[in-house]
Design an enzyme around this catalytic site. Sequence first.
Site: not given
Ligand code: NDP
Length: 497
Positions: A245, A279
């Site tokens: 997602e 999102c």
């Molecule tokens: P990120 O992609 O930065 O992070 C998402 C999660 O992945 C966090 O828990 C993050 O940890 C973790 N993460 C980061 N690097 C890695 C890795 N290499 N391997 C595994 N996990 C990792 O997204 P955001 O938290 O900034 O969220 C915003 C984004 O999410 C926007 O693009 C938004 O559109 C999308 N989104 C999509 C939704 C949907 O349902 N389609 C709903 C809500 C949001 P950490 O935070 O510790 O870096």
Amino acid sequence: MTAIRVPGAPEIEDGVLISTNPASGAEAGRVAVADAASIGTTVQRAREAALWWQALGYDGRKVRLLRWRTLLAQRLEELARLTNLETGKPEADAIVEATGAVEHLDWAARNAKRVLGPRRTRTRLLVAEHVGHLEYQPYGVVGVIGPWNYPILTPIGPISGALAAGNAVVFKPSEYTPMVGQWLVDTFAEVVPEQPVLQAVHGLGEVGAALCRAGVNKVSFTGSTATAKKVMGACAENLVPVVIEAGGKDALIVDEDADIAAAAEAAVWGAMTNAGQTCIGIERAYAVAPVYDAFVAAVVEKAGKLRTGSEIGPITMPRQLDIIRDHIQDALAKGGRAVLGGADAVQAPYVSPTVLVDVPDDSLEIREETFGPTLTITKVADADEAVRRANDSAYGLGGAVFGKKNAIRIARRLRSGMVAVNSTLTFVGMGNLPFGGTGDSGFGRIHGDDGLREFARSKAMTVRRGPSMLPATTFERTPAQVARIVKAVQLLYGRGR
Ligand code: NDP
């Protein structure tokens, strides 16, 4: 809980993650950071818990999940206050978010047996002596990686589907919202104290990456498209299936017979709620020429009343402020005009509502996810042009259409996983509708029947109930029997329709 820290990225001190409010710097709480060894242990504990959880059956799990739902409903305001403390999100928005989570939990608990439970399939004539049985079995341990923008709703969708299907879950909340994540895990443990069916591991991105490699059987990722690719890469090493997602650039189309006041109200909320950090937030609007001026005026009038610090909360992630500023400046530099907000809208940690018109299609505001309280409005000749330009995006998550006569036809043509007609974002709040996107927005589904099936694998069985009239699966078939098979196939399928 009272220390005031400099607002910004979460800090790690001596293996402890310190979560702070992005506006005030007030500390929201502390959690221990996991390392690869402890993540492995957590997954191992989850594997044992999964066996116990699975053995409870659909009815046993339903009772416990509904108990958790009741607890969440009763403590909605406590959860909203914590979310407000940790993310700065207005409490009213957090309540709306948590309400959606309660709905999904309730729906998954009540519907898992119907969607995933064992059933007989209809007999097929060529193998009429066999009965088909179909059921959906849990994967085992599901890793759920969540973002910070909706720290309650986005993880609860896959968590409720995965748990209702019979899996144990290891949840990695965003480093910006560990306390909300831990609260969810702790409250689940209050109603299911017997086994660690839902656990959390905390830390930065590397903890998410380690979780993907820790022996989980499926990963549900919600976050940015860029990180989704890294998650898929890590999961590919062990062929771990994933549901993605990711981000969006959702469009709202205003047709000529739309209720303009309603369209403007919904566009403003869809674009500005949660300070645009959504999102499925509306980032682009396409209004047909006859209603364009009225729509722009109504949007500006309504968005102009919103105030940062009250309706518009802070931008949670400090580096997002630079992205929002870049997008606005790029739009203005390429010939766009700000009819509200604009170049000075970014005043850390807030961004005031910004409405841009005449923004060229090649600008960042049109092409990339802005994730702030900005909205572009583009004049189009007709609904066909609106659909074409709305679909001209690498993303395909949600969207909205305002209109009467042709609204549903237009909605069908939007290249997206979800669309709301005469409202915005509504589909995320309906437990029985699947949620997910296409293209750079990801694949797979959470919520609804599809969201339950995402967390279980189909198990097909055939059970013989008599001798074969058309024995195909044996070396002992005779030429006469093979000739009978040919006749049967031609009779059944060889006559045109
Ligand atoms: P990120 O992609 O930065 O992070 C998402 C999660 O992945 C966090 O828990 C993050 O940890 C973790 N993460 C980061 N690097 C890695 C890795 N290499 N391997 C595994 N996990 C990792 O997204 P955001 O938290 O900034 O969220 C915003 C984004 O999410 C926007 O693009 C938004 O559109 C999308 N989104 C999509 C939704 C949907 O349902 N389609 C709903 C809500 C949001 P950490 O935070 O510790 O870096």
